[in-house]
Each structure stands twice: as structure tokens, then as C-alpha cells.
Design a protein around this motif. Structure first.
Motif, PDB file in Angstrom:
ATOM      1  N   CYS A  47       0.810  -1.220   0.000  1.00  0.00           N
ATOM      2  CA  CYS A  47       0.000   0.000   0.000  1.00  0.00           C
ATOM      3  C   CYS A  47       0.843   1.270   0.000  1.00  0.00           C
ATOM      4  O   CYS A  47       0.307   2.367   0.232  1.00  0.00           O
ATOM      5  CB  CYS A  47      -0.939   0.013   1.214  1.00  0.00           C
ATOM      6  N   GLU A  89      -1.951   4.008   5.316  1.00  0.00           N
ATOM      7  CA  GLU A  89      -2.684   3.225   6.317  1.00  0.00           C
ATOM      8  C   GLU A  89      -4.157   3.076   5.958  1.00  0.00           C
ATOM      9  O   GLU A  89      -4.798   2.097   6.339  1.00  0.00           O
ATOM     10  CB  GLU A  89      -2.536   3.880   7.690  1.00  0.00           C
ATOM     11  N   LEU A 107      -4.423   0.183   3.714  1.00  0.00           N
ATOM     12  CA  LEU A 107      -4.137  -1.025   4.483  1.00  0.00           C
ATOM     13  C   LEU A 107      -5.349  -1.452   5.311  1.00  0.00           C
ATOM     14  O   LEU A 107      -5.676  -2.641   5.406  1.00  0.00           O
ATOM     15  CB  LEU A 107      -2.921  -0.796   5.381  1.00  0.00           C
ATOM     16  N   ARG A 108      -6.028  -0.485   5.913  1.00  0.00           N
ATOM     17  CA  ARG A 108      -7.237  -0.807   6.684  1.00  0.00           C
ATOM     18  C   ARG A 108      -8.322  -1.352   5.765  1.00  0.00           C
ATOM     19  O   ARG A 108      -9.085  -2.243   6.145  1.00  0.00           O
ATOM     20  CB  ARG A 108      -7.736   0.430   7.430  1.00  0.00           C
ATOM     21  N   VAL A 114      -7.868  -3.082   2.978  1.00  0.00           N
ATOM     22  CA  VAL A 114      -7.505  -4.468   2.652  1.00  0.00           C
ATOM     23  C   VAL A 114      -7.779  -5.374   3.837  1.00  0.00           C
ATOM     24  O   VAL A 114      -8.325  -6.486   3.701  1.00  0.00           O
ATOM     25  CB  VAL A 114      -6.026  -4.540   2.225  1.00  0.00           C
ATOM     26  N   SER A 115      -7.425  -4.919   5.035  1.00  0.00           N
ATOM     27  CA  SER A 115      -7.620  -5.735   6.236  1.00  0.00           C
ATOM     28  C   SER A 115      -9.100  -5.972   6.504  1.00  0.00           C
ATOM     29  O   SER A 115      -9.510  -7.075   6.862  1.00  0.00           O
ATOM     30  CB  SER A 115      -6.961  -5.055   7.440  1.00  0.00           C
ATOM     31  N   THR A 116      -9.919  -4.945   6.295  1.00  0.00           N
ATOM     32  CA  THR A 116     -11.341  -5.064   6.599  1.00  0.00           C
ATOM     33  C   THR A 116     -12.053  -5.977   5.612  1.00  0.00           C
ATOM     34  O   THR A 116     -12.826  -6.855   6.000  1.00  0.00           O
ATOM     35  CB  THR A 116     -11.998  -3.676   6.592  1.00  0.00           C
ATOM     36  N   GLU A 117     -11.789  -5.777   4.332  1.00  0.00           N
ATOM     37  CA  GLU A 117     -12.538  -6.515   3.324  1.00  0.00           C
ATOM     38  C   GLU A 117     -11.928  -7.877   2.983  1.00  0.00           C
ATOM     39  O   GLU A 117     -12.650  -8.822   2.684  1.00  0.00           O
ATOM     40  CB  GLU A 117     -12.646  -5.682   2.048  1.00  0.00           C
ATOM     41  N   VAL A 177      -8.951  -9.581   4.752  1.00  0.00           N
ATOM     42  CA  VAL A 177      -8.495 -10.414   5.865  1.00  0.00           C
ATOM     43  C   VAL A 177      -9.662 -10.766   6.787  1.00  0.00           C
ATOM     44  O   VAL A 177      -9.877 -11.942   7.133  1.00  0.00           O
ATOM     45  CB  VAL A 177      -7.379  -9.703   6.650  1.00  0.00           C
ATOM     46  N   VAL A 178     -10.434  -9.750   7.212  1.00  0.00           N
ATOM     47  CA  VAL A 178     -11.542  -9.990   8.141  1.00  0.00           C
ATOM     48  C   VAL A 178     -12.803 -10.360   7.389  1.00  0.00           C
ATOM     49  O   VAL A 178     -13.450 -11.366   7.665  1.00  0.00           O
ATOM     50  CB  VAL A 178     -11.775  -8.741   9.025  1.00  0.00           C
TER      51      VAL A 178
END
Length: 409
Positions: free
Chosen positions: A3, A7, A10-11, A13-16, A18-19
Motif C-alpha cells: 500500500c 494506512e 491497508l485498513r 484491505v484488512s477489513t474486506e 483479511v476480516v
């Protein structure tokens, strides 16, 4: 690396990724606590969806469906199950028949439901038990009990309302702090207005509110003595809140009682200027005193014998974030302008922060209109024969005044 150090991406990617945002479901026959079973049944009846994506819903409390959804969300919020939060509506209205909620279901709320199940087996019984436990706290103030009563009425907890009202009466009878009484009064008057929409009995609330008003009016003259700037500002906020609530109530007896108390404050010279100035302004808005009388009082407040900070505090209380009075009443603007021009450097410097805060609270259009009136010479400046002027120092003062008023140079 992925990214470029951003940040925000990155959030995302993490939200959609990873989580994820998809929520699973469990069969209806899965064993669970009774409170969750009751919640599931009500959600199904009201046709609500537990979604991870945030969405906004407008509820019309005049309909059975809107009122039932509002009742459910208020009970969940009281129990600490934060599925929804109240937000400002995009629809412009000033009534009490509309609520706007932002809903977002999170998996961890399942734990909150289990924790809340210790209060009862249904949402209503659990919410009633918790609100009564909060109100029965030995250290509960009048404001805290009044807030609990407001939450109970919004959630339609009929089994707790009568006990909360009795608790409020007993706590208010033992509380002699005027600020506590005044902080509770606006909330009581506000929730009494919900009676027409929610079908609640407001007679008991009105009785308690009238009692608090009488005690507040009796104790306010003694509570305003010997206040410093911070205490005066806090009390002024309570006065504003009570005045606004009484204006919305539109009761002749209550309004007359309150305005009579403000008249006693406006006539005193041993009270912080912010309180006196605010009392004069509220009486002027209520047409208990005219524009000429308010101008006379302002002139007296700016007369010799008071310190510059005291005068600035009076002006701050009188104007109170509303500059339209100076836009339309050039006589008052002339009085303030003449006083400001007459300050020497030793007086101007300690006065500047308070004046800057006063004028900074005005709307941009109000500041521009006031600045144009001063720049075009609408207020007349009184001069005395033989007086000398330092044009260099005058230019500095004008530049400071222009910055305060937000005038483009």
C-alpha cells in the motif's frame, strides 16, 4: 510494500480481505440464552437485518412499526448492546416524531448479549432491571436519575417509570445544589414533550418539573454570588438550557416565574458580568425589557468603575454567540465600538482574549456585517475637544479589531 505506506488502504484491505464483512447465521434451534432468543424474535417481527455494513434508517414514531423499532433500539442501547446509535437526520425537522439511527451489527455484540442476560430473560425486563439499578445508586444525583427516567420513557419501560419518578422526587428533595436541579430540569421538560408521540403520562413529570423549577428559582439568586469566570460560564450554560426548555414548553406560569428570577439577577451589581449580561439578553428576547432599556443597561455596564475584563464579560454574556443584535441595533454597536476605541493598551490586552472568543462565536455573515458597519462609520464615535490621537497606535488597534471581527483587509 503493498500500500506504499498508506494506512487507509491497508485498513481497507484488512477489513474486506483479511476480516471480511459477511455474517454467518446459526440455526433457529441452536441453544442460546433467553435474552438472545427474545431479540431474534423481535428482529424477525420488525423485519430488521443484522448487517455488517453500516446503514442509516429513519423512524417515524407516529407509526406502530417505527415506534416498535425505536423501542427495541433504545432498549438495546440501555443494555450496552450497541447495534444502533442515534444520529442527526438528513431530513430537516424540529419535531419529536422522527428518529434517525445508524445500524451496524458486529460479531462481538453476541458477547454483549450474554453479558446483558444477567439482568433478565427478555429485553424489557432486563432493561427495566438495569435502569432501576442505576437509579438506586446511593450517590445518584438529580441529573443522573432524570437521565435514567428519560431513557426509560424512550424505551417504554412502563414497569420502571413510576419507581423512577418516585426516586427522582426523593433525590430532588434532598439535593440542595442549584446546578444539579437546573441540569435535571431541561431533560424533564424535554421528555414531557414525548407524551403526545409515545403515549406516556406526562402529569407526574410536569409535577416534578414544576417542583424543580420553584426550587431552582428560589436558590439561583444565592448561587450566583462570588463566582469566578469558569463557574459563571458553567452556570450561564445551565441558565440557557433552562430558558430554552421553558420556551419550548410555553407555559405562562412557568415562564413568568423564571423571567421574574432573571429580573432579580439583572438588577444586581454584585454578580459576575457574564450572568447579568445573559439575564438582560434573555429578558430582552422575551420582550420583558425594550431595546432602549437594554442599551441603557449596556451603557451602565461599560461605565467608569468597572474593570475592562468585567465589561468584556458583560458583553460576552449579553451577546452570547448571537451577533444579529449588533447587526440590527446600531446604537448597541456604537456603545461597544466607542468603549473598545477608548481602551488604552493596558486595558485592551487583557480584554482581547474574551472579546475574541465572543466575536469568534458569531456566524461568518454576522461578523462581516458588523465589520462593514464599523468600517462604513455607522456607529458614531464621541470625541472630546482638545484630545490628541496617536494615528500609529490607532492603526494597530484598528487592525486588531478588524481581525477580531473577521473583516478582510
Amino acid at each position: 510494500v503493498l500500500c506504499d505506506g498508506d494506512e487507509t488502504l491497508l485498513r481497507l484491505v484488512s477489513t474486506e480481505l483479511v476480516v471480511g464483512e459477511a455474517l454467518g447465521t446459526v440455526p433457529d434451534g441452536t441453544p442460546t440464552v433467553p435474552l438472545e432468543a427474545d431479540l431474534r424474535a423481535q428482529i424477525k417481527t420488525l423485519r430488521l437485518k443484522q448487517q455488517a455494513l453500516e446503514r442509516t434508517v429513519d423512524l417515524d414514531l407516529r407509526t406502530d412499526g417505527g415506534l416498535a423499532r425505536s423501542r427495541l433500539l433504545h432498549r438495546l442501547r440501555l443494555l450496552g448492546i450497541g447495534w444502533g446509535r442515534l444520529t442527526d437526520s438528513q431530513v430537516r425537522n424540529t419535531g419529536t416524531f422522527r428518529e434517525t439511527w445508524t445500524l451496524r451489527w458486529r460479531p462481538e455484540l453476541a458477547i454483549a448479549i450474554v453479558e446483558a442476560s444477567r439482568w433478565g430473560t427478555t429485553l424489557q425486563s432486563a432493561a427495566e432491571a438495569k435502569i432501576l439499578d442505576i437509579a438506586q445508586d446511593p450517590d445518584a444525583t438529580v441529573g443522573k436519575v432524570a437521565s435514567a427516567l428519560e431513557e426509560a420513557l424512550l424505551a417504554e419501560l412502563g414497569g420502571a417509570t413510576d419507581r423512577l419518578i418516585r426516586r427522582l422526587e426523593s433525590v430532588a428533595a434532598l439535593d440542595h445544589d442549584v446546578t444539579h436541579l437546573m441540569s435535571a430540569l431541561p431533560g424533564l421538560l424535554r421528555i414531557a414533550r414525548y407524551g403526545d408521540v409515545r403515549g406516556t403520562d406526562s402529569a407526574a413529570l410536569t409535577r416534578v418539573a414544576d417542583s424543580l423549577l420553584l426550587r431552582s428559582c428560589a436558590g439561583l439568586p444565592g448561587a450566583v454570588t462570588g463566582l469566578d469566570a469558569d463557574a459563571a460560564a458553567a452556570l450561564r450554560a445551565h441558565i440557557d438550557a433552562v430558558h430554552l426548555a421553558l420556551s419550548a414548553r410555553d407555559d405562562e406560569w412557568a415562564t413568568g416565574t423564571w423571567l421574574h428570577t432573571l429580573e432579580t439577577l439583572a438588577d444586581r451589581d454584585d454578580v459576575n458580568g457574564a450572568i447579568v449580561g445573559r439575564a438582560v439578553r434573555l429578558l430582552c428576547d422575551a420582550e420583558r425589557i425594550g431595546g432602549e432599556e437594554s442599551g441603557r443597561r449596556l451603557s451602565a455596564a461599560l461605565s467608569v468603575g468597572r474593570t475592562a475584563p468585567d465589561k468584556a464579560a458583560w458583553i460576552d454574556g449579553f451577546l452570547g454567540g448571537r451577533g444579529l443584535l449588533l447587526v440590527h441595533d446600531r446604537n448597541l454597536l456604537s456603545l461597544i465600538d466607542n468603549w473598545l476605541r477608548g481602551l488604552d493598551e493596558d486595558q485592551f490586552l487583557p480584554t482581547l482574549p474574551l472579546l475574541r472568543r465572543t466575536f469568534g462565536a458569531f456566524e461568518s455573515g454576522e461578523r462581516q456585517a458588523i465589520g462593514q458597519a464599523v468600517r462604513h462609520g455607522a456607529p458614531t464615535v464621541s470625541t472630546t475637544g482638545g484630545a490628541g490621537y496617536d494615528t500609529t497606535r490607532g492603526a494597530l488597534a484598528m487592525a486588531a479589531a478588524a481581525e477580531i471581527l473577521g473583516v478582510a483587509r
